[in-house]
Each structure stands twice: as structure tokens, then as C-alpha cells.
Design a protein around this motif. Structure first.
Motif, PDB file in Angstrom:
ATOM      1  N   ALA A 104     -19.761   5.318   6.961  1.00  0.00           N
ATOM      2  CA  ALA A 104     -18.459   4.646   6.882  1.00  0.00           C
ATOM      3  C   ALA A 104     -17.674   5.085   5.649  1.00  0.00           C
ATOM      4  O   ALA A 104     -16.452   5.236   5.704  1.00  0.00           O
ATOM      5  N   CYS A 105     -18.358   5.344   4.542  1.00  0.00           N
ATOM      6  CA  CYS A 105     -17.667   5.744   3.318  1.00  0.00           C
ATOM      7  C   CYS A 105     -17.004   7.112   3.447  1.00  0.00           C
ATOM      8  O   CYS A 105     -16.067   7.421   2.711  1.00  0.00           O
ATOM      9  N   CYS A 106     -17.450   7.920   4.386  1.00  0.00           N
ATOM     10  CA  CYS A 106     -16.909   9.268   4.573  1.00  0.00           C
ATOM     11  C   CYS A 106     -16.069   9.401   5.839  1.00  0.00           C
ATOM     12  O   CYS A 106     -15.513  10.464   6.100  1.00  0.00           O
ATOM     13  N   TRP A 107     -16.027   8.349   6.637  1.00  0.00           N
ATOM     14  CA  TRP A 107     -15.377   8.451   7.949  1.00  0.00           C
ATOM     15  C   TRP A 107     -13.906   8.817   7.836  1.00  0.00           C
ATOM     16  O   TRP A 107     -13.403   9.658   8.585  1.00  0.00           O
ATOM     17  N   MET A 108     -13.169   8.216   6.907  1.00  0.00           N
ATOM     18  CA  MET A 108     -11.741   8.513   6.772  1.00  0.00           C
ATOM     19  C   MET A 108     -11.528   9.971   6.360  1.00  0.00           C
ATOM     20  O   MET A 108     -10.635  10.639   6.876  1.00  0.00           O
ATOM     21  N   ASN A 109     -12.342  10.460   5.455  1.00  0.00           N
ATOM     22  CA  ASN A 109     -12.247  11.858   5.048  1.00  0.00           C
ATOM     23  C   ASN A 109     -12.538  12.773   6.233  1.00  0.00           C
ATOM     24  O   ASN A 109     -11.853  13.771   6.441  1.00  0.00           O
ATOM     25  N   TYR A 110     -13.542  12.431   7.007  1.00  0.00           N
ATOM     26  CA  TYR A 110     -13.926  13.238   8.160  1.00  0.00           C
ATOM     27  C   TYR A 110     -12.839  13.215   9.235  1.00  0.00           C
ATOM     28  O   TYR A 110     -12.527  14.227   9.831  1.00  0.00           O
ATOM     29  N   ARG A 111     -12.240  12.049   9.492  1.00  0.00           N
ATOM     30  CA  ARG A 111     -11.246  11.884  10.551  1.00  0.00           C
ATOM     31  C   ARG A 111      -9.833  12.287  10.133  1.00  0.00           C
ATOM     32  O   ARG A 111      -8.926  12.325  10.955  1.00  0.00           O
ATOM     33  N   GLN A 112      -9.631  12.569   8.880  1.00  0.00           N
ATOM     34  CA  GLN A 112      -8.305  12.841   8.350  1.00  0.00           C
ATOM     35  C   GLN A 112      -7.588  13.938   9.141  1.00  0.00           C
ATOM     36  O   GLN A 112      -6.411  13.816   9.449  1.00  0.00           O
ATOM     37  N   HIS A 113      -8.284  15.006   9.503  1.00  0.00           N
ATOM     38  CA  HIS A 113      -7.626  16.100  10.225  1.00  0.00           C
ATOM     39  C   HIS A 113      -7.184  15.674  11.613  1.00  0.00           C
ATOM     40  O   HIS A 113      -6.116  16.035  12.074  1.00  0.00           O
ATOM     41  N   ARG A 114      -8.001  14.875  12.289  1.00  0.00           N
ATOM     42  CA  ARG A 114      -7.605  14.417  13.630  1.00  0.00           C
ATOM     43  C   ARG A 114      -6.417  13.480  13.567  1.00  0.00           C
ATOM     44  O   ARG A 114      -5.525  13.541  14.395  1.00  0.00           O
ATOM     45  N   ASP A 115      -6.410  12.584  12.592  1.00  0.00           N
ATOM     46  CA  ASP A 115      -5.288  11.667  12.443  1.00  0.00           C
ATOM     47  C   ASP A 115      -4.000  12.442  12.157  1.00  0.00           C
ATOM     48  O   ASP A 115      -2.940  12.104  12.687  1.00  0.00           O
TER      49      ASP A 115
END
Length: 188
Positions: A104-115
Motif C-alpha cells: 500500500a505504501c508504494c501503490w500510488m507510486n506504482y499506479r502513477q503512470h496509469r493515472d
């Protein structure tokens, strides 16, 4: 030199020129993944194995592999900050790891490109179907001009003239789109 039982339990993986040493039992923690297959008896013939150096070789991104191997060791999958999301996503797919395992702590960083891709796609969504009496369908000048991004005086609209209303709506009207709601919440 004699080989102890713990030495035979070790396995060496060379990923992109960086050697990693771990235990076979560690690789078995995630069954059905590419690294777990290295523990199978026929792995020496199914993968790029060098008997001289007693290591398996993978021509993959070495920095991301450290995070992959750490996932086997700790059970926690973190995403590197200095690697773009699509690259890490590709590496996860190669190694057979489900992206939903990202912490969860890395999810936003990981999903940033898709968003970001989804936000850009929202600017390119097609206009809704025009009603039958739309001047653009009947050949009216106003509808044709708008469709062709032309001004009333016949000149082509500038980039700013086309995108200004969309950008203002994104930042000023939180109900104009889901991306406007997100940008309004982040205080951008």
C-alpha cells in the motif's frame, strides 16, 4: 573443498550482470513464479544456466530484480521510486508476480503512470453523438467550424484556445470530471 548441505541449498542468479545469492527455499515461497521454477530438477535445461559459474542468467533490469528478490525474502513487494511504473509492471509480469501484491505504501507510486495516462485519455474522449438537428450534420457553418477547431473568422484555433476551457474546468470546477475531483482534493 567440500560442499555442505547449506551450500547445495544456495542458488546464484545473475540478473543483468549483478549476481544475487539466495536459498532455494526462499524461491519456493511464491509457487508458480519464474524464480520458483528455478528450484525444479529440470531448471538447468529450461533456463540459461552456466555450469562453470554455477549460476542462472537473466538479461533483465538489475535494479528492479533486487526488489523482486526481496519480495521472496520478506513477503512485501515494494516499488522502486527511481523506476517508472511501466518498467516495473513489465518486470512483475516477466517474473510472474501479481501487481496487486504491491504494498500500500508504494501503490500510488506504482499506479502513477496509469493515472496520468487515464487523465490524458480524458482529454481525448470523443464528443457525444450530436442530435439530428445539429448544424454540423446538416452542413451548418458553426458546427463545421467547431468540429474543425476553426474560429468564426476562418482561422485555425490555437492550442490555448482549444485547451483553455478544458484546463480551467479541470482546476476550477470539481464536478467537471473525475480528474477534476482528484486535482481539487490534492490542492493542486
Amino acid at each position: 573443498m567440500t560442499c555442505s548441505a547449506s551450500d547445495s541449498e544456495k542458488i546464484v542468479i545473475n540478473c543483468g550482470g549483478i549476481r544475487h545469492e539466495t536459498y532455494r527455499s526462499t524461491l519456493k515461497t511464491l509457487p508458480g513464479t519464474r524464480l520458483s521454477w528455478l528450484t525444479e530438477p529440470d531448471a538447468y535445461s529450461n533456463f540459461d544456466y552456466d555450469p562453470k559459474s554455477d549460476e542462472f542468467f537473466f538479461d533483465r533490469h538489475p535494479a528492479t530484480f533486487a526488489f523482486i528478490l526481496n519480495y521472496y525474502r520478506t513477503g512485501k513487494l515494494h516499488c522502486p521510486n527511481d523506476v517508472c511504473g511501466p518498467l516495473f509492471e513489465e518486470e512483475l509480469a516477466f517474473w510472474g508476480i501479481d501487481e496487486t501484491d504491491v504494498e500500500a505504501c508504494c501503490w500510488m507510486n506504482y499506479r502513477q503512470h496509469r493515472d496520468a495516462e487515464e487523465a490524458l485519455d480524458s482529454f481525448e474522449t470523443p464528443e457525444p453523438d450530436a442530435p439530428e438537428d445539429d448544424p454540423a450534420l446538416t452542413g451548418g457553418a458553426d458546427g463545421d467550424l467547431k468540429r474543425l477547431c476553426m474560429q468564426e473568422d476562418g482561422r485555425r484555433a490555437t492550442w490555448w484556445e482549444v485547451w483553455q476551457p478544458k484546463m480551467w474546468a479541470l482546476f476550477e470546477d470539481p464536478y467537471s470530471s473525475k480528474y477534476a475531483r482528484v486535482s481539487g482534493q490534492t490542492g493542486v
